[in-house]
Design a protein around this motif. Sequence first.
Motif, PDB file in Angstrom:
ATOM      1  N   LEU A 174       8.878  35.482  37.039  1.00  0.00           N
ATOM      2  CA  LEU A 174       9.215  35.078  38.406  1.00  0.00           C
ATOM      3  C   LEU A 174       8.623  33.712  38.738  1.00  0.00           C
ATOM      4  O   LEU A 174       9.235  32.923  39.466  1.00  0.00           O
ATOM      5  N   ILE A 175       7.445  33.410  38.189  1.00  0.00           N
ATOM      6  CA  ILE A 175       6.841  32.094  38.431  1.00  0.00           C
ATOM      7  C   ILE A 175       7.739  30.998  37.866  1.00  0.00           C
ATOM      8  O   ILE A 175       8.036  30.005  38.542  1.00  0.00           O
ATOM      9  N   THR A 176       8.222  31.190  36.648  1.00  0.00           N
ATOM     10  CA  THR A 176       9.136  30.224  36.035  1.00  0.00           C
ATOM     11  C   THR A 176      10.372  30.043  36.911  1.00  0.00           C
ATOM     12  O   THR A 176      10.817  28.927  37.197  1.00  0.00           O
ATOM     13  N   THR A 184      14.377  29.957  45.596  1.00  0.00           N
ATOM     14  CA  THR A 184      14.321  31.388  45.267  1.00  0.00           C
ATOM     15  C   THR A 184      12.953  32.011  45.564  1.00  0.00           C
ATOM     16  O   THR A 184      12.723  33.182  45.250  1.00  0.00           O
ATOM     17  N   ILE A 185      12.035  31.228  46.164  1.00  0.00           N
ATOM     18  CA  ILE A 185      10.662  31.726  46.328  1.00  0.00           C
ATOM     19  C   ILE A 185      10.582  33.020  47.151  1.00  0.00           C
ATOM     20  O   ILE A 185       9.979  34.006  46.720  1.00  0.00           O
ATOM     21  N   SER A 186      11.229  33.037  48.327  1.00  0.00           N
ATOM     22  CA  SER A 186      11.151  34.240  49.170  1.00  0.00           C
ATOM     23  C   SER A 186      11.703  35.457  48.444  1.00  0.00           C
ATOM     24  O   SER A 186      11.093  36.530  48.435  1.00  0.00           O
ATOM     25  N   LEU A 189       9.400  36.650  45.695  1.00  0.00           N
ATOM     26  CA  LEU A 189       8.233  37.384  46.194  1.00  0.00           C
ATOM     27  C   LEU A 189       8.608  38.823  46.519  1.00  0.00           C
ATOM     28  O   LEU A 189       7.828  39.747  46.281  1.00  0.00           O
ATOM     29  N   GLU A 190       9.811  39.017  47.062  1.00  0.00           N
ATOM     30  CA  GLU A 190      10.228  40.395  47.348  1.00  0.00           C
ATOM     31  C   GLU A 190      10.354  41.196  46.047  1.00  0.00           C
ATOM     32  O   GLU A 190       9.937  42.351  45.975  1.00  0.00           O
ATOM     33  N   ILE A 191      10.897  40.537  45.020  1.00  0.00           N
ATOM     34  CA  ILE A 191      10.990  41.223  43.720  1.00  0.00           C
ATOM     35  C   ILE A 191       9.588  41.501  43.165  1.00  0.00           C
ATOM     36  O   ILE A 191       9.321  42.560  42.602  1.00  0.00           O
ATOM     37  N   LEU A 192       8.694  40.534  43.384  1.00  0.00           N
ATOM     38  CA  LEU A 192       7.316  40.730  42.919  1.00  0.00           C
ATOM     39  C   LEU A 192       6.674  41.937  43.613  1.00  0.00           C
ATOM     40  O   LEU A 192       5.948  42.716  42.980  1.00  0.00           O
TER      41      LEU A 192
ATOM     42  N   LEU B 189       0.167  32.542  44.427  1.00  0.00           N
ATOM     43  CA  LEU B 189       0.349  33.966  44.155  1.00  0.00           C
ATOM     44  C   LEU B 189      -0.998  34.666  44.055  1.00  0.00           C
ATOM     45  O   LEU B 189      -1.160  35.792  44.507  1.00  0.00           O
ATOM     46  N   GLU B 190      -1.969  33.986  43.452  1.00  0.00           N
ATOM     47  CA  GLU B 190      -3.304  34.594  43.377  1.00  0.00           C
ATOM     48  C   GLU B 190      -3.887  34.794  44.778  1.00  0.00           C
ATOM     49  O   GLU B 190      -4.473  35.841  45.073  1.00  0.00           O
ATOM     50  N   ILE B 191      -3.683  33.803  45.631  1.00  0.00           N
ATOM     51  CA  ILE B 191      -4.153  33.950  47.018  1.00  0.00           C
ATOM     52  C   ILE B 191      -3.401  35.088  47.705  1.00  0.00           C
ATOM     53  O   ILE B 191      -3.975  35.887  48.455  1.00  0.00           O
TER      54      ILE B 191
END
Lengths: 236, 236
Positions: A174-176, A184-186, A189-192, B189-191
């Motif tokens: 997801l970071i990549t 795609t950040i939001s 994060l939901e997937i995370l 993400l760590e935060i």
Amino acid sequence: MITTEHTSKQFDAELEAVRARVLQMGGLVENQIRLAVEALTSGDLDLMNRVVADDHRVNAMEVEIDETCGQIIARRQPAAGDLRMVMTVIKTITDLERIGDEAAKIARMAKLLAQRERLNLPRYNEIKHAADITLDMLRKSLDAFARLDLQTAAQVVRQDELVDEEFRAIMRYLITFMMEDPRTISTSLEILFVAKAIERIGDHAQNMSEYVIYMVKGRDVRHVTVEEIEREAASS
Amino acid sequence: MITTEHTSKQFDAELEAVRARVLQMGGLVENQIRLAVEALTSGDLDLMNRVVADDHRVNAMEVEIDETCGQIIARRQPAAGDLRMVMTVIKTITDLERIGDEAAKIARMAKLLAQRERLNLPRYNEIKHAADITLDMLRKSLDAFARLDLQTAAQVVRQDELVDEEFRAIMRYLITFMMEDPRTISTSLEILFVAKAIERIGDHAQNMSEYVIYMVKGRDVRHVTVEEIEREAASS
């Protein structure tokens, strides 16, 4: 008062009934996870709503089994193995209830995700894979509880390392994804958070297996290494 | 057998001792959170290591208090209010142990964050603010437990909504941060996981306060609305 033998049979039946109820609760929770992940991957809104709405059934079972355990302790004054069983049930249902919460969380995240534009979303293969492992862990924990099976319980503890590894892989992926396209950040994060919910389900299944080992061996293994747990299970 | 009265006094003393031990465990856990957040904001590596290393003390207290509760049930056969107290202790220490885990997680994240380049890192003000609220919740939960204080317990349940709101604010802020500079994604993400750990501490404190209401009123309020809990507390 009836004869001691009769009382004891009655007591056995009560313990058996509460065990069966825990397994039923486990089956319900297992189904909630399965449906939540299915709703996520299919985008089925009705299914998402159903999982969220059904969480109260899991909660109600926790309260009910908890009360039953309280009554058993007050009326039957269990000792030794029986007492360990009742205490194991009290702890197990707390974890089952929290797994239910995680399933509802996944369904709620699925609703948010379904409302978003499809910005090259990943296809949830990794999520599904991680969920399959935790479902297997949950099933095994319930089996281990039902059959007092230490080897199976020890396997679950080992499997949790696999889930943690899957979670870290999903996070790297997801970071990549986010770095390549910050729009795609939001969504990512939901997937995370879905992945995090699955990881936590693994943790709860692990707790449940550790209680089984405690119940059978009378030894608390919650804070020892996997290797020690495996030795403990093998020495049965 | 000594006289019933003496036995009962002995029993009271045992219950009192186990309650005092829970408060001690609570104090230790509170300190772990405080030190973890201090380590995060100051970048003090020794402090981070100390928090991680001290987690075993929290775990050991859980195991010990759990065993004491089992012995009390087996030897004293508590009923009614006494039994509810013992069951409350069993549940409370599970939450305290998990709060300890979250404190150790914060310390581990702090270590990762301390190793990173300082890419315009946010200064953790929001994190500190959220942590202060959860610390207040934890202290109030322990007070409510010690003094059987329903009003305080109800306040904690209400405060958890505040923590959830803080978490969402931190997340929105981190999303903006990541979008402006995708190089900060890993750090952010760590935060975010630190914020998530703090949010979970709030959830555990809320659980603890709900057990207090159960203990005092004999009514399980884990799955009812905040308004109902406040009514329940007010009707004492």
